[in-house]
Design an enzyme around this catalytic site. Structure first.
Site, PDB file in Angstrom:
ATOM      1  CB  SER A 225      37.671  36.865  35.876  1.00 29.80           C
ATOM      2  OG  SER A 225      36.069  36.208  35.007  1.00 29.80           O
TER       3      SER A 225
ATOM      4  CE1 TYR B  79      36.202  41.895  34.180  1.00 30.61           C
ATOM      5  CE2 TYR B  79      35.686  39.702  33.655  1.00 30.61           C
ATOM      6  CZ  TYR B  79      35.837  40.367  34.749  1.00 30.61           C
ATOM      7  OH  TYR B  79      35.854  40.412  35.888  1.00 30.61           O
TER       8      TYR B  79
END
Length: 297
Positions: free
Chosen positions: A140, A153
């Site tokens: 990501s 995250y």
């Protein structure tokens, strides 16, 4: 780098019930790939499998469960005879201030995104070594840029990036290629779920361009497919992410300074903010843990 034909290859995609995983399975299938779908939503997986162009099958499993994933790997090998491509895509997310975060949700993000990716690779690497195949680890923008309110995250995606880079060096001489896929905010249930919280949505909108946009899913997945065809070491779902690699060393200090300003701006609105796992995928994960099963077709 030249592309290889995917016709007749066998691919495993985790987190395949929706979002990136579902569309990736569809696009691979359209290229003649036989697809094994793995995830926590058996009904959704069955529906995805039924819509694919090529031969496919589906398995219900928690990617953090090594025994379950080892059994899936064995069954996929029995079903298709070989495994050429594995896409470690399964992931969940939560947000909010770390000090007030739900400990179980925070831990689960690390377990699914980081530990689950490693469990996936451990289960399928023997087959990939046989086929001299390709493992694509989905990371990501969060691996490149730390961000307030996203500690779990960011930690998990930084972790899978580092783990995949390490693994590339270990298995490359045996013919297995390992790639890392980077995606910015992409139109999935996860991002839409995060946007349901007003504070999280407004904070994201205040990010600098082009990181404040939500990007369409289709073009991002097309880039992932191209990366699989090229067996690329790095795959960028949005064009500008490649440029972030050159400046990533400066970002922690910059974001640390700007982040303090943004936290002051939102002030009391942060008090008591507790965000669980977001989106339909997060709900499926929480449901699975409340009633747990292992491997199911």
């Amino acid at each position: 780098m030249s592309r290889v034909s995917l016709e007749g290859r066998v691919a495993v995609v985790t987190g395949a019930a929706r979002g990136v995983g579902e569309l990736l399975a569809r696009k691979l299938s359209a290229r003649g790939v036989k697809v094994a779908l793995v995830g926590l939503e058996p009904d959704a997986l069955k529906q995805v499998s039924a819509r694919l162009h090529s031969e496919s099958d589906h398995w219900y499993a928690d990617v953090t469960d090594h025994e379950a994933m080892a059994e899936v790997a064995e069954r996929v090998k029995e079903r298709f005879g070989r495994i050429d491509i594995v896409v470690a895509n399964a992931g969940v997310a939560t947000g909010g201030p770390f000090v007030e975060s739900d400990p179980e949700s925070w831990r689960r993000v690390i377990e699914v995104n980081l530990i689950g990716s490693a469990v996936t690779a451990r289960a399928f690497l023997p087959a990939l070594l046989e086929s001299r195949g390709y493992l694509l680890q989905i990371a990501s923008l969060a691996a490149l840029t730390p961000a307030p309110m996203m500690s779990a995250y960011c930690a998990s995606k930084s972790g899978v990036e580092a783990y995949a880079h390490s693994l590339r060096g270990e298995v490359g001489h045996r013919g297995v290629k390992v790639g890392v896929g980077y995606l910015s905010w992409t139109d999935t249930d996860m991002v839409r779920g995060a946007d349901q919280d007003d504070v999280m949505r407004e904070l994201r909108q205040r990010l600098p361009w082009p990181s404040n946009k939500t990007y369409p899913l289709g073009p991002a997945v097309d880039r992932l497919v191209e990366g699989i065809e090229r067996r690329s070491a790095h795959v960028y779902g949005q064009w500008w992410l490649r440029g972030m690699q050159g400046v990533r060393g400066y970002l922690p200090a910059l974001i640390g300074t700007v982040g303090q300003r943004e936290m002051r701006r939102f002030g009391d609105r942060l008090d008591g903010l507790r965000v669980g796992l977001v989106g339909a995928g997060g709900a499926a994960d929480e449901e699975q843990r409340s009633g747990a099963a292992t491997v199911r077709k």
